[in-house]
Scaffold this active site. Sequence first.
Site, PDB file in Angstrom:
ATOM      1  N   SER A 149      -6.176   6.154  12.721  1.00 24.30           N
ATOM      2  CA  SER A 149      -5.274   5.080  11.625  1.00 24.30           C
ATOM      3  C   SER A 149      -3.811   5.758  11.865  1.00 24.30           C
ATOM      4  O   SER A 149      -3.501   6.245  12.107  1.00 24.30           O
ATOM      5  CB  SER A 149      -5.593   5.233   9.970  1.00 24.30           C
ATOM      6  OG  SER A 149      -3.923   4.217   9.603  1.00 24.30           O
ATOM      7  N   TYR A 161      -6.461   8.397   1.302  1.00 26.63           N
ATOM      8  CA  TYR A 161      -7.075   7.398   2.958  1.00 26.63           C
ATOM      9  C   TYR A 161      -6.480   8.600   3.572  1.00 26.63           C
ATOM     10  O   TYR A 161      -7.358   8.688   4.690  1.00 26.63           O
ATOM     11  CB  TYR A 161      -6.775   5.979   2.430  1.00 26.63           C
ATOM     12  CG  TYR A 161      -6.660   5.114   3.669  1.00 26.63           C
ATOM     13  CD1 TYR A 161      -7.842   4.511   4.196  1.00 26.63           C
ATOM     14  CD2 TYR A 161      -5.665   5.078   4.910  1.00 26.63           C
ATOM     15  CE1 TYR A 161      -8.480   4.140   5.512  1.00 26.63           C
ATOM     16  CE2 TYR A 161      -6.371   3.928   6.192  1.00 26.63           C
ATOM     17  CZ  TYR A 161      -7.835   3.686   6.314  1.00 26.63           C
ATOM     18  OH  TYR A 161      -7.748   3.109   7.674  1.00 26.63           O
ATOM     19  N   LYS A 165      -8.602  10.236   6.907  1.00 25.12           N
ATOM     20  CA  LYS A 165      -7.951   9.679   8.193  1.00 25.12           C
ATOM     21  C   LYS A 165      -7.419  10.863   9.231  1.00 25.12           C
ATOM     22  O   LYS A 165      -7.594  10.647  10.400  1.00 25.12           O
ATOM     23  CB  LYS A 165      -6.781   8.264   8.425  1.00 25.12           C
ATOM     24  CG  LYS A 165      -7.428   7.422   8.232  1.00 25.12           C
ATOM     25  CD  LYS A 165      -9.310   7.128   8.983  1.00 25.12           C
ATOM     26  CE  LYS A 165      -9.651   5.594   8.272  1.00 25.12           C
ATOM     27  NZ  LYS A 165     -11.059   5.532   8.899  1.00 25.12           N
ATOM     28  N   ALA A 193      -5.070  -3.968  12.307  1.00 23.18           N
ATOM     29  CA  ALA A 193      -6.269  -5.061  12.524  1.00 23.18           C
ATOM     30  C   ALA A 193      -5.906  -6.261  11.799  1.00 23.18           C
ATOM     31  O   ALA A 193      -6.059  -5.715  10.070  1.00 23.18           O
ATOM     32  CB  ALA A 193      -7.664  -5.166  12.984  1.00 23.18           C
ATOM     33  N   ARG A 196     -10.751  -6.940   5.409  1.00 26.55           N
ATOM     34  CA  ARG A 196     -11.324  -7.455   3.904  1.00 26.55           C
ATOM     35  C   ARG A 196      -9.893  -6.219   3.607  1.00 26.55           C
ATOM     36  O   ARG A 196      -9.280  -7.049   1.843  1.00 26.55           O
ATOM     37  CB  ARG A 196     -12.021  -6.936   3.754  1.00 26.55           C
ATOM     38  CG  ARG A 196     -12.670  -6.722   2.131  1.00 26.55           C
ATOM     39  CD  ARG A 196     -14.428  -6.577   2.582  1.00 26.55           C
ATOM     40  NE  ARG A 196     -14.279  -5.346   2.997  1.00 26.55           N
ATOM     41  CZ  ARG A 196     -15.602  -4.768   2.245  1.00 26.55           C
ATOM     42  NH1 ARG A 196     -15.873  -4.785   0.980  1.00 26.55           N
ATOM     43  NH2 ARG A 196     -16.492  -3.858   2.525  1.00 26.55           N
TER      44      ARG A 196
END
Length: 298
Positions: A149, A161, A165, A193, A196
């Site tokens: 990411s 998160y 990563k 991008a 959701r």
Amino acid sequence: MLRFDGRVALVTGAGRGLGRAYAKYLASRGAQVVVNDLGGSAVGVGADSAPAQDVVKEIEAEGGHAVANFDNVAEAPEAIVRTAIDEFGRLDIVVNNAGINRSENFGKNSLEIIKQHMSVHFFGAAGVTAAAWDHLVASGVGRVINACSPTLVGFENQTPYVSAKGAIFAFTRTLAMEALKVGIRVNAIAPTAATRMSDEMDAPEEFKQFMRDNYPQSLVAPVVAYLAHEDCAITGETILAQGGEVQRLSLSETTGMLDKDLTPEAVAENIETILDPGTSTPIGLVGAEGTKDALSMP
């Protein structure tokens, strides 16, 4: 044209978002695809077989070949890989895309949330890759693409998160060294991008629409396809893909300072020199044969 006829790809978390885009793009180029998705929410709750089944139907409607798998990457990586072998008889490509994201301030209850993210992002990727390893070796052109990411540089309220990563980034670089010896290339994709996760984040609707307008998933999938192809010779790299921009995300080191009689005062006096980004150079991979830049692999 880079095609995947005769190749089998496994994409985890492929029922929605970027995983769906990767699975469909690889299938459109001839790959047979295992569409894995537990079907849980973006924060890792629940399960639903429909997302993976829907992607398989979409691929088949376009003339491709795919099979659905609903196992949890953190709990049943062997079963996920077995689906590929049972259905298609081989496995050439693993795209470790499955992930969750629970945004929260760091505090006394954060450890369990961090463990949950590591379980899915890191141990899920490591487990599926380990289960697939012998098949990738047998392929002769095995490829692993992990999901990293751009938030690796740091992002507020995203400690679980981004930490997961970070583990993926290090896993990719280190595993790439061993993988070279058996003919496997291991790289990571760091995408920006509209997904959701971006749609559900706590942000103004104007920002979410900006993401949809400028960062489509369709501008990430081709980069993953390149990394998955047998013509891709690079390894240990993390490639940024953001709205048509494709860049290298790398570790770097500055020229810094040298003092054999180092003191805290000397560090304080030279801290600007130590941190000077103008003297930064990328750090290459270090393997059994010495230091090698991943872009210049034999």
